[in-house]
Design an enzyme around this catalytic site. Structure first.
Site, PDB file in Angstrom:
ATOM      1  N   HIS A  66       7.311  -7.742  -4.035  1.00  0.00           N
ATOM      2  CA  HIS A  66       6.082  -8.265  -4.314  1.00  0.00           C
ATOM      3  C   HIS A  66       6.182  -9.611  -5.072  1.00  0.00           C
ATOM      4  CE1 HIS A  66       3.677  -4.499  -3.493  1.00  0.00           C
ATOM      5  NE2 HIS A  66       5.040  -3.944  -3.793  1.00  0.00           N
ATOM      6  N   ASP A  99     -19.234 -13.260 -20.741  1.00  0.00           N
ATOM      7  CA  ASP A  99     -19.642 -13.468 -19.320  1.00  0.00           C
ATOM      8  C   ASP A  99     -21.147 -13.546 -19.231  1.00  0.00           C
ATOM      9  OD1 ASP A  99     -16.953 -12.493 -19.334  1.00  0.00           O
ATOM     10  OD2 ASP A  99     -17.697 -10.148 -18.790  1.00  0.00           O
ATOM     11  N   LYS A 131     -11.828 -13.297 -15.815  1.00  0.00           N
ATOM     12  CA  LYS A 131     -12.133 -13.600 -17.155  1.00  0.00           C
ATOM     13  C   LYS A 131     -11.627 -15.050 -17.592  1.00  0.00           C
ATOM     14  CE  LYS A 131     -14.028 -11.722 -20.933  1.00  0.00           C
ATOM     15  NZ  LYS A 131     -15.115 -11.035 -20.968  1.00  0.00           N
ATOM     16  N   CYS A 147       5.251  -6.135   1.762  1.00  0.00           N
ATOM     17  CA  CYS A 147       5.578  -4.614   1.392  1.00  0.00           C
ATOM     18  C   CYS A 147       5.119  -3.837   2.591  1.00  0.00           C
ATOM     19  CB  CYS A 147       5.196  -4.305   0.120  1.00  0.00           C
ATOM     20  SG  CYS A 147       6.184  -2.482  -0.331  1.00  0.00           S
ATOM     21  N   TYR A 148       3.921  -3.109   2.035  1.00  0.00           N
ATOM     22  CA  TYR A 148       3.495  -2.415   3.401  1.00  0.00           C
ATOM     23  C   TYR A 148       2.784  -3.485   4.435  1.00  0.00           C
ATOM     24  CZ  TYR A 148       0.403   0.728   6.187  1.00  0.00           C
ATOM     25  OH  TYR A 148      -0.015   1.499   7.038  1.00  0.00           O
ATOM     26  N   GLY A 156       0.850  -1.282   0.183  1.00  0.00           N
ATOM     27  CA  GLY A 156       0.054  -0.073  -0.063  1.00  0.00           C
ATOM     28  C   GLY A 156       0.945   1.314   0.124  1.00  0.00           C
ATOM     29  N   GLU A 212       3.840 -11.505  -6.164  1.00  0.00           N
ATOM     30  CA  GLU A 212       2.838 -11.530  -7.013  1.00  0.00           C
ATOM     31  C   GLU A 212       2.980 -11.212  -8.268  1.00  0.00           C
ATOM     32  OE1 GLU A 212       2.931  -9.609  -4.346  1.00  0.00           O
ATOM     33  OE2 GLU A 212       1.731  -7.846  -4.553  1.00  0.00           O
TER      34      GLU A 212
HETATM   35  N1  LIG Z   1     -26.419  -5.028 -25.110  1.00  0.00           N
HETATM   36  C1  LIG Z   1     -26.719  -5.641 -23.666  1.00  0.00           C
HETATM   37  N2  LIG Z   1     -27.711  -6.066 -23.382  1.00  0.00           N
HETATM   38  C2  LIG Z   1     -28.019  -6.644 -22.264  1.00  0.00           C
HETATM   39  N3  LIG Z   1     -27.297  -6.772 -21.298  1.00  0.00           N
HETATM   40  C3  LIG Z   1     -26.137  -6.530 -21.688  1.00  0.00           C
HETATM   41  C4  LIG Z   1     -25.732  -5.771 -22.759  1.00  0.00           C
HETATM   42  N4  LIG Z   1     -24.452  -5.233 -22.454  1.00  0.00           N
HETATM   43  C5  LIG Z   1     -23.700  -5.667 -21.573  1.00  0.00           C
HETATM   44  N5  LIG Z   1     -24.759  -6.130 -20.615  1.00  0.00           N
HETATM   45  C6  LIG Z   1     -24.961  -6.688 -19.368  1.00  0.00           C
HETATM   46  O1  LIG Z   1     -23.768  -6.131 -18.642  1.00  0.00           O
HETATM   47  C7  LIG Z   1     -22.616  -7.142 -18.327  1.00  0.00           C
HETATM   48  C8  LIG Z   1     -21.317  -6.728 -18.212  1.00  0.00           C
HETATM   49  O2  LIG Z   1     -20.880  -6.336 -19.732  1.00  0.00           O
HETATM   50  P1  LIG Z   1     -19.536  -7.137 -19.913  1.00  0.00           P
HETATM   51  O3  LIG Z   1     -19.073  -6.664 -21.450  1.00  0.00           O
HETATM   52  O4  LIG Z   1     -18.491  -6.836 -19.186  1.00  0.00           O
HETATM   53  O5  LIG Z   1     -19.722  -8.604 -20.274  1.00  0.00           O
HETATM   54  P2  LIG Z   1     -20.334  -9.503 -21.547  1.00  0.00           P
HETATM   55  O6  LIG Z   1     -20.788  -8.685 -22.617  1.00  0.00           O
HETATM   56  O7  LIG Z   1     -21.057 -10.474 -20.912  1.00  0.00           O
HETATM   57  O8  LIG Z   1     -18.843 -10.350 -21.796  1.00  0.00           O
HETATM   58  P3  LIG Z   1     -17.777  -9.455 -22.427  1.00  0.00           P
HETATM   59  O9  LIG Z   1     -16.797  -9.056 -21.414  1.00  0.00           O
HETATM   60  O10 LIG Z   1     -16.856 -10.815 -23.166  1.00  0.00           O
HETATM   61  O11 LIG Z   1     -18.205  -8.548 -23.492  1.00  0.00           O
HETATM   62  C9  LIG Z   1     -22.975  -8.289 -19.201  1.00  0.00           C
HETATM   63  O12 LIG Z   1     -22.547  -9.438 -18.503  1.00  0.00           O
HETATM   64  C10 LIG Z   1     -24.488  -8.193 -19.441  1.00  0.00           C
HETATM   65  O13 LIG Z   1     -25.473  -8.690 -18.046  1.00  0.00           O
HETATM   66  N1  LIG Z   2       4.595  -0.758  -2.044  1.00  0.00           N
HETATM   67  C1  LIG Z   2       4.306  -0.687  -0.712  1.00  0.00           C
HETATM   68  O1  LIG Z   2       3.708  -1.330  -0.161  1.00  0.00           O
HETATM   69  C2  LIG Z   2       5.171   0.686  -0.470  1.00  0.00           C
HETATM   70  C3  LIG Z   2       4.855   0.616   1.127  1.00  0.00           C
HETATM   71  C4  LIG Z   2       5.691   1.773   1.850  1.00  0.00           C
HETATM   72  N2  LIG Z   2       4.915   2.789   1.528  1.00  0.00           N
HETATM   73  C5  LIG Z   2       7.005   1.882   1.413  1.00  0.00           C
HETATM   74  O2  LIG Z   2       7.364   3.096   0.411  1.00  0.00           O
HETATM   75  O3  LIG Z   2       7.847   1.369   1.786  1.00  0.00           O
END
Ligand SMILES: Nc1ncnc2c1ncn2[C@@H]1O[C@H](COP(=O)(O)OP(=O)(O)OP(=O)(O)O)[C@@H](O)[C@H]1O
Ligand SMILES: NC(=O)CC[C@H](N)C(=O)O
Ligand SMILES: O=c1[nH]c(=O)c2[nH+]cn([C@@H]3O[C@H](COP(=O)(O)O)[C@@H](O)[C@H]3O)c2[nH]1
Ligand SMILES: [Mg+2]
Length: 524
Positions: free
Chosen positions: A181, A238, A380, A85-86, A58, A183
């Site tokens: 880090h 999605d 995803k 880290c933090y 952080g 990750e």
């Molecule tokens: N044209 C649309 N009609 C109805 N619902 C929609 C529409 N566009 C988005 N949504 C809703 O918003 C949500 C988020 O959209 P998002 O684009 O993140 O997901 P997605 O379209 O399902 O998948 P992708 O990320 O692959 O495009 C969707 O899952 C859906 O529920």
């Molecule tokens: N990336 C961090 O978590 C930074 C921690 C703290 N702020 C530092 O500078 O040491």
């Protein structure tokens, strides 16, 4: 209550890379959730019942006034804790050690840690014994402060030039704390560190897609009962996965609503309707609301206003159809975990808001519909794995994401029907090029955007004064970070020529070479 699977709690102190911790853990089949430090208290800890806890990094310094602190009682849970880290600094601060800032202790970027003479299973696989005293390992650092005195019970397992306490452990309590880090990609053995940590904490690695599917279906049935549900279906990965999953759970209590907001790509509406009506036999409403959306967006050029306007209209349309199907009380959406995390910053989490995703930040408070979001905990690539598990066709699962606000956020500045038409045609040519060259599956997302300017050109000896287009293509794993795709010059030249020849109204094409960060994937 007994949990179906082991749970790990990540307490977020505002690091930009906290989500990556979750990703590394999910890759190990460990279920985890991220919660901001100021939302976790003793009651929460008790209800969550984590099998282990991780403190993220952080931006703050522990010696500042009002520095973020871990929740009371966390050190008494009797479960392993890993501080990063933090997270390391705050652990030392709370447990009787000391942290200092000041000159000469900062490290940003690559650093190398060397082991001390102590060994511990948390470092299994890190320093091969045959390397002897030469052993060292690359890690990624980003700190200005450093631990200057260890808390009682801790030992040093590894040091770096500016972090004498780079890797520390209190073996008796299973508390571990590192300054770097693990990750991030640039700590090559970071994944191994997490693996060792969760093993020491006794995780079984029981978080799999098969298990998720069963549990999700059970939860949907429990939540919905005999009520009716409408699902916002975009045809994207999605919402399609969400719809198929919910359909499996509750059958014809589900009706899908596909909203055509006039901001879709060429031929998209027909494709989605055909696929879901004919292939999946799900009741589907095709709501043609393009006039409603395009009228509301007239004269709007601010990106956040566009997003909020679209988000609100989506809900209006869903509400209308909820009434029409005989009183649906639930709205299902394909909301993913990154959407959820990002929206936390709306209500006081520690990180800043970049953009309001229409399905989370744009939702009005009083919607009158309860949400069903069975993918809320997934990234995803996990949704794609679930889609495969549910038997969705591979071509469908591999589709590039398309944002809910559609072409509106690929048309910076004011949106007009003329611009949208040009954009639709140009985007289709661009994607066709990508497919023809066999690149579609290598690219995470690709699209064209129409720029809010006209430029001068010469075509057939005549002067043109037409729109300029930006092409974007990125590689990514989860959309959180991305790099631009390195097309060949031949590909770019051929594509620019095709677009200008085939699409009236465009006389110039740019390629966007910005990674994320500092750019975002969409232009708005
Ligand atoms: N044209 C649309 N009609 C109805 N619902 C929609 C529409 N566009 C988005 N949504 C809703 O918003 C949500 C988020 O959209 P998002 O684009 O993140 O997901 P997605 O379209 O399902 O998948 P992708 O990320 O692959 O495009 C969707 O899952 C859906 O529920
Ligand atoms: N990336 C961090 O978590 C930074 C921690 C703290 N702020 C530092 O500078 O040491
Ligand atoms: O459903 C969505 N509603 C939105 O409001 C939205 N904004 C961005 N995106 C998609 O999210 C991913 C990351 O995009 P950014 O780097 O532009 O934030 C990319 O895949 C974007 O296409 C959205 N999806
Ligand atoms: Mg979409």
């Amino acid at each position: 209550m007994t949990q179906a699977h082991d749970r790990l709690l990540i307490i977020d102190f505002g690091s930009q890379v906290t989500q990556l911790i979750a990703r590394r853990l999910r890759e190990l089949n460990v279920y985890c959730e991220i919660h901001p430090f100021n939302r976790v208290d003793e009651a929460f800890l008790k209800a969550f019942a984590p099998k282990a806890v991780i403190f993220s990094g952080g931006p703050a310094s522990v010696y500042q006034e009002n520095a973020p602190m871990p929740p009371k009682g966390v050190f008494d849970l009797g479960v392993p804790i890993l501080g990063i880290c933090y997270g390391q600094q705050v652990m030392m601060h709370c447990l009787g050690g000391h942290v200092e800032g000041g000159h000469g202790t900062a490290e940003f970027g690559r650093a190398f840690v060397t082991p001390t003479e102590l060994t511990h299973p948390v470092l299994a696989g890190w320093f091969p014994p045959e390397d002897g005293p030469q052993a060292r390992e690359q890690v990624w650092m980003s700190h200005g402060d450093h631990v200057s005195k260890l808390a009682p019970g801790f030992q040093v397992l590894g040091t770096s030039p500016n972090a004498p306490f780079a890797i520390t452990a209190d073996p008796a309590r299973h508390f571990y704390a590192v300054q770097f880090h693990p990750e991030v990609h640039h700590t090559p053995k970071g994944g191994r560190l997490y693996e060792n940590f969760v093993k020491l904490a006794g995780f079984k690695g029981d978080w799999t897609m098969g298990a998720y599917r069963e549990e999700a279906i059970r939860k949907i049935r429990e939540q919905v009962g005999d009520q009716k549900v409408i699902c916002g279906l975009s045809g994207g990965v999605d919402s399609s996965v969400a719809a198929v999953l919910i359909h499996e759970a509750i059958g014809d209590q589900l009706t899908c609503v596909f909203v055509d907001h006039g901001l879709l790509r060429l031929g998209e509406a027909e494709q989605v309707v055909t696929m879901f009506r004919d292939h999946y036999h799900m009741p589907l409403i095709h709501a043609d609301e393009s006039d409603l959306f395009l009228t509301a967006l007239e004269g709007v050029s601010d990106p956040e206003v566009k997003r909020k306007t679209i988000g609100k209209l989506f809900i209006d349309v869903f509400q209308k159809h909820a009434a029409e199907v005989g009183g649906a009380t639930f709205l299902a959406q394909g909301t993913l975990y990154p959407d959820v995390i990002e929206s936390v910053s709306f209500s006081g989490g520690p990180s800043v808001t970049i953009k309001s995703h229409h399905n989370v930040g744009g939702l009005p408070e009083k919607m009158g519909l309860k949400l069903v979001e069975p993918l809320r905990e997934l990234f995803k690539d996990e949704v794609r794995a679930l889609g495969r598990e549910l038997g969705l066709p591979p071509g469908f699962i591999g589709r590039h994401p398309f944002p809910g606000p559609g072409l509106a956020i690929r048309c910076p500045g004011e949106i007009t029907r003329e611009k949208l038409d040009i954009l639709r045609q140009a985007d289709a040519v661009y994607i066709d090029q990508i497919r023809k060259h066999g690149l579609y599956d290598e690219i995470w997302q690709a699209f064209a955007a129409i720029l809010p300017m006209r430029t001068v050109g010469v075509m057939g000896d005549g002067r043109t004064y037409d729109y300029a287009l930006a092409l974007r293509a990125v590689t990514s794993v989860d959309g959180m970070t991305a790099d631009y795709y390195p097309f060949t010059h031949d590909f770019l030249g051929e594509t620019a020529t095709r677009i200008i020849n085939e699409v009236k109204g465009v006389n110039r094409v740019f390629y966007d070479c910005t990674s994320k960060p500092p750019g975002t994937i969409e232009l708005e």
